[in-house]
Design a protein around this motif. Structure first.
Motif, PDB file in Angstrom:
ATOM      1  N   ALA A 146      -0.410  -4.332  56.438  1.00 13.02           N
ATOM      2  CA  ALA A 146       0.624  -4.916  57.294  1.00 13.02           C
ATOM      3  C   ALA A 146       0.071  -6.085  58.105  1.00 13.02           C
ATOM      4  N   LEU A 147      -1.143  -5.953  58.593  1.00 16.78           N
ATOM      5  CA  LEU A 147      -1.762  -7.016  59.384  1.00 16.78           C
ATOM      6  C   LEU A 147      -2.041  -8.256  58.550  1.00 16.78           C
ATOM      7  N   ALA A 148      -2.112  -8.086  57.240  1.00 18.12           N
ATOM      8  CA  ALA A 148      -2.361  -9.219  56.347  1.00 18.12           C
ATOM      9  C   ALA A 148      -1.078  -9.903  55.892  1.00 18.12           C
ATOM     10  N   THR A 149       0.073  -9.392  56.325  1.00 17.74           N
ATOM     11  CA  THR A 149       1.358  -9.942  55.901  1.00 17.74           C
ATOM     12  C   THR A 149       1.824 -11.010  56.886  1.00 17.74           C
ATOM     13  N   PRO A 150       2.052 -12.248  56.436  1.00 21.49           N
ATOM     14  CA  PRO A 150       2.489 -13.318  57.344  1.00 21.49           C
ATOM     15  C   PRO A 150       3.822 -12.985  58.016  1.00 21.49           C
ATOM     16  N   SER A 151       3.949 -13.434  59.253  1.00 18.64           N
ATOM     17  CA  SER A 151       5.185 -13.291  60.050  1.00 18.64           C
ATOM     18  C   SER A 151       5.521 -11.846  60.378  1.00 18.64           C
ATOM     19  N   LEU A 152       4.593 -10.927  60.145  1.00 22.32           N
ATOM     20  CA  LEU A 152       4.849  -9.518  60.453  1.00 22.32           C
ATOM     21  C   LEU A 152       3.817  -9.009  61.444  1.00 22.32           C
ATOM     22  N   CYS A 153       4.290  -8.412  62.503  1.00 26.93           N
ATOM     23  CA  CYS A 153       3.424  -7.769  63.481  1.00 26.93           C
ATOM     24  C   CYS A 153       3.681  -6.270  63.409  1.00 26.93           C
TER      25      CYS A 153
END
Length: 234
Positions: free
Chosen positions: A100-107
């Motif tokens: 999840a941390l590696a997914t752009p625009s997602l916190c």
């Protein structure tokens, strides 16, 4: 004061939350959208104000079911300006948070109710895009006690999620927010649950709360775009 609209997802649709009683959640009926489709509801919310961030609770994933990945993908693809998404998908393992941390625009939101221990928080707390949600139900805090008791573990952003207040129009939990803010130091504290109108938001700002997660008051029209714009400029 930053306003972040909430999209609660269940069965692929946006539902209206009711005091944390998830068995009662039903597809949302709102004047802002002709359906409970996530893209339609998000577009309706952005007709009120050009929100740059959405908070999404994937209730199916939180309860151990199939995540609403397709709905999230459609929202990301369809929303102009690539809004930042704060997503609580019930993550509890290291691999899930790393992805999840590696997914752009997602916190990714680390919800206390989904954690068995403090392992994931200890590993990822220094990541600027990780958000901790301290989850309070009617019976009290839900999650490992260490997540609540040890403020040194908290990341830079902490949500105080008072689920008994969600959808209640009863006002925020000011006493709990004041106590958490006092312990949080320079961290951002975000209020969630019970926000009714501009007056509540101004009182939260006076406590040093940096943002609020809001749903019901936006759909019911007790919090308007003009008020939000005024608060953003204050």
């Amino acid at each position: 004061m930053r306003i972040i609209p909430v999209l609660d997802l269940k069965g692929g649709q946006v539902v209206r939350a009711e005091q944390g009683r998830r068995d009662r959640y039903r597809p949302i009926v709102t004047p802002l959208s002709g359906s409970a489709d996530i893209v339609a509801v998000a577009e309706g919310l952005r007709s009120v104000h050009p929100f740059s961030t959405f908070y999404i609770a994937d209730l199916d994933a939180i309860e151990g079911g199939i995540p609403n990945g397709e709905a999230l993908a459609r929202l990301t693809a369809a929303t102009p300006g690539a809004p930042e998404l704060w997503v609580d998908a019930g993550l509890a393992d290291m691999a899930g948070f790393a992805a999840a941390l590696a997914t752009p625009s997602l916190c990714p939101v680390l919800g206390s109710e989904s954690q068995k221990d403090a392992g994931a928080l200890r590993r990822f707390r220094d990541r600027h895009d990780l958000i901790l949600s301290l989850d309070f139900f009617a019976e009290g805090f839900r999650g490992p006690a260490e997540l609540l008791d040890n403020a040194e573990l908290w990341p830079n952003r902490v949500i105080v999620m008072t689920l008994a207040k969600v959808g209640s129009a009863a006002g925020p939990d000011f006493a709990r927010l004041r106590e958490i803010k006092a312990r949080a130091g320079e961290r951002e504290v975000i209020a969630a649950g019970g926000v009714r109108h501009e007056t509540d938001l101004r009182e939260l700002a006076g406590l040093g709360i940096s943002a609020a997660l809001v749903a019901t008051s936006l759909h019911d029209g007790t919090l308007t775009g003009a008020q939000i714009a005024k608060l953003a400029m204050a």
